[in-house]
Design an enzyme around this catalytic site. Sequence first.
Site, PDB file in Angstrom:
ATOM      1  N   GLN A  11       0.826  -1.215   0.000  1.00  0.00           N
ATOM      2  CA  GLN A  11       0.000   0.000   0.000  1.00  0.00           C
ATOM      3  C   GLN A  11       0.861   1.266   0.000  1.00  0.00           C
ATOM      4  O   GLN A  11       0.570   2.212  -0.728  1.00  0.00           O
ATOM      5  CB  GLN A  11      -1.040   0.001   1.124  1.00  0.00           C
ATOM      6  CG  GLN A  11      -0.547  -0.046   2.543  1.00  0.00           C
ATOM      7  CD  GLN A  11      -1.681   0.143   3.554  1.00  0.00           C
ATOM      8  OE1 GLN A  11      -2.700   0.775   3.271  1.00  0.00           O
ATOM      9  NE2 GLN A  11      -1.542  -0.422   4.741  1.00  0.00           N
ATOM     10  N   LEU A  12       1.963   1.278   0.758  1.00  0.00           N
ATOM     11  CA  LEU A  12       2.841   2.447   0.739  1.00  0.00           C
ATOM     12  C   LEU A  12       3.561   2.552  -0.606  1.00  0.00           C
ATOM     13  O   LEU A  12       3.683   3.644  -1.161  1.00  0.00           O
ATOM     14  CB  LEU A  12       3.857   2.379   1.883  1.00  0.00           C
ATOM     15  CG  LEU A  12       4.899   3.499   1.913  1.00  0.00           C
ATOM     16  CD1 LEU A  12       4.247   4.877   1.938  1.00  0.00           C
ATOM     17  CD2 LEU A  12       5.828   3.339   3.114  1.00  0.00           C
ATOM     18  N   ILE A  37      14.736  -8.196  -2.273  1.00  0.00           N
ATOM     19  CA  ILE A  37      15.617  -7.144  -1.757  1.00  0.00           C
ATOM     20  C   ILE A  37      16.931  -7.697  -1.195  1.00  0.00           C
ATOM     21  O   ILE A  37      17.868  -6.954  -0.954  1.00  0.00           O
ATOM     22  CB  ILE A  37      14.932  -6.247  -0.698  1.00  0.00           C
ATOM     23  CG1 ILE A  37      14.374  -7.063   0.481  1.00  0.00           C
ATOM     24  CG2 ILE A  37      13.877  -5.375  -1.319  1.00  0.00           C
ATOM     25  CD1 ILE A  37      13.905  -6.187   1.640  1.00  0.00           C
ATOM     26  N   TYR A  61       7.632  -7.214   5.829  1.00  0.00           N
ATOM     27  CA  TYR A  61       6.750  -8.297   6.258  1.00  0.00           C
ATOM     28  C   TYR A  61       5.879  -7.676   7.349  1.00  0.00           C
ATOM     29  O   TYR A  61       6.380  -7.274   8.401  1.00  0.00           O
ATOM     30  CB  TYR A  61       7.590  -9.451   6.822  1.00  0.00           C
ATOM     31  CG  TYR A  61       6.776 -10.630   7.338  1.00  0.00           C
ATOM     32  CD1 TYR A  61       6.685 -11.806   6.604  1.00  0.00           C
ATOM     33  CD2 TYR A  61       6.118 -10.563   8.562  1.00  0.00           C
ATOM     34  CE1 TYR A  61       5.951 -12.892   7.076  1.00  0.00           C
ATOM     35  CE2 TYR A  61       5.379 -11.636   9.042  1.00  0.00           C
ATOM     36  CZ  TYR A  61       5.307 -12.798   8.297  1.00  0.00           C
ATOM     37  OH  TYR A  61       4.560 -13.859   8.770  1.00  0.00           O
ATOM     38  N   THR A  62       4.575  -7.555   7.099  1.00  0.00           N
ATOM     39  CA  THR A  62       3.700  -6.813   8.017  1.00  0.00           C
ATOM     40  C   THR A  62       2.625  -7.673   8.690  1.00  0.00           C
ATOM     41  O   THR A  62       1.777  -7.140   9.402  1.00  0.00           O
ATOM     42  CB  THR A  62       3.006  -5.650   7.276  1.00  0.00           C
ATOM     43  OG1 THR A  62       2.289  -6.179   6.155  1.00  0.00           O
ATOM     44  CG2 THR A  62       4.018  -4.614   6.794  1.00  0.00           C
ATOM     45  N   THR A 101       8.436   1.084  12.206  1.00  0.00           N
ATOM     46  CA  THR A 101       7.121   0.955  12.836  1.00  0.00           C
ATOM     47  C   THR A 101       7.102   1.340  14.317  1.00  0.00           C
ATOM     48  O   THR A 101       8.141   1.329  14.993  1.00  0.00           O
ATOM     49  CB  THR A 101       6.656  -0.512  12.702  1.00  0.00           C
ATOM     50  OG1 THR A 101       5.437  -0.722  13.428  1.00  0.00           O
ATOM     51  CG2 THR A 101       7.695  -1.473  13.283  1.00  0.00           C
ATOM     52  N   TYR A 125       7.572  -9.597  15.075  1.00  0.00           N
ATOM     53  CA  TYR A 125       7.508  -8.545  14.049  1.00  0.00           C
ATOM     54  C   TYR A 125       8.280  -7.298  14.495  1.00  0.00           C
ATOM     55  O   TYR A 125       9.142  -6.790  13.774  1.00  0.00           O
ATOM     56  CB  TYR A 125       6.050  -8.196  13.749  1.00  0.00           C
ATOM     57  CG  TYR A 125       5.869  -6.912  12.980  1.00  0.00           C
ATOM     58  CD1 TYR A 125       6.202  -6.822  11.630  1.00  0.00           C
ATOM     59  CD2 TYR A 125       5.356  -5.765  13.607  1.00  0.00           C
ATOM     60  CE1 TYR A 125       6.041  -5.635  10.932  1.00  0.00           C
ATOM     61  CE2 TYR A 125       5.191  -4.581  12.915  1.00  0.00           C
ATOM     62  CZ  TYR A 125       5.537  -4.508  11.582  1.00  0.00           C
ATOM     63  OH  TYR A 125       5.381  -3.332  10.896  1.00  0.00           O
ATOM     64  N   TRP A 150      -0.179   2.554  12.264  1.00  0.00           N
ATOM     65  CA  TRP A 150      -1.619   2.462  11.951  1.00  0.00           C
ATOM     66  C   TRP A 150      -1.913   2.943  10.514  1.00  0.00           C
ATOM     67  O   TRP A 150      -2.749   3.808  10.288  1.00  0.00           O
ATOM     68  CB  TRP A 150      -2.434   3.274  12.972  1.00  0.00           C
ATOM     69  CG  TRP A 150      -2.404   2.749  14.371  1.00  0.00           C
ATOM     70  CD1 TRP A 150      -1.402   2.052  14.981  1.00  0.00           C
ATOM     71  CD2 TRP A 150      -3.442   2.881  15.362  1.00  0.00           C
ATOM     72  NE1 TRP A 150      -1.733   1.753  16.278  1.00  0.00           N
ATOM     73  CE2 TRP A 150      -2.983   2.245  16.542  1.00  0.00           C
ATOM     74  CE3 TRP A 150      -4.703   3.481  15.363  1.00  0.00           C
ATOM     75  CZ2 TRP A 150      -3.741   2.187  17.712  1.00  0.00           C
ATOM     76  CZ3 TRP A 150      -5.457   3.439  16.521  1.00  0.00           C
ATOM     77  CH2 TRP A 150      -4.980   2.782  17.688  1.00  0.00           C
TER      78      TRP A 150
END
Length: 296
Positions: A11-12, A37, A61-62, A101, A125, A150
């Site tokens: 999304q980013l 990467i 990795y989210t 994050t 994470y 968020w």
Amino acid sequence: MHLLVTGAGGQLGQCLADQLKAQGITHTLLSRQDADINDTVVLEKIVADNGITAIINAAAYTAVDKAESEPELAKRINEDGPAALAKLCSRFDIPLLHVSTDYVFDGNQETPYLETDQTGPTGVYGQAKLDGELAVQRHCPKHIILRTAWVFSEYGNNFMKTMLRLAKERDTLGVVADQFGCPTYAGDIAKALVHIATQLHTAEQNKSGTQAHYGVYHYAGNEAVSWHGFATAIFEEAHKQGVLKSVPTVNAISTADYPTPAKRPAYSVLSSKKLLAAYGVAPSDWRVACHKLLAN
């Protein structure tokens, strides 16, 4: 200036593509399908052949809960990948802008987190992301680490889209009300990163002029809220704009009522003051972003 964006499928990454196209900035987009990467041979060729002047790493990795059972994969993407990119940038003497994050903190604080505050991840994470930050700092002097939180947008999977989907399926929802943070629109993060990259490029070109402020920064929404509060705001705006015919009842529940494999920070409000002072980037106005997204 020629920017290389890794993680272009997320999304980013998609918001970065929109921003770079809108500003007419020369760029190369790399998704997971295009290149790993960690594949330094491929990436080195791309950097050399295209005259890349900076890399923005949006690859991550989210899957916070899944990471608890996939620690090796989380480490490979969130620590080893940034380390490889940092070494590459160092070899070519170009900046690396790396996205991190709020999960690097334990969430026990009661005032907005500053960049200098003690880190203390509570899960796989967060630990992998922190290790990624440390690797970037260790291997690349010209780094910007941008911690955010968020994240929501028109792309991918995120809280806003999940809430809108559930609101169309159910009359009543239970949403966690004892976790606090700052919702951040991915489009605003993209705008901030492109602005910083442009400033760094200017500083590189003009050695005696603009100063390059490398280091760790926070960038998040301008208003702290609980997940319950965020959901309520989304529903009210969606109803106002006719996206939802009716607003569901949103019951406040506790973290204990909704157990997850990974422990979330109870408070992960980030202060964006340092970034504002160094680069003139104001925090993301998430209410305005919600309004615009729902209007579209």
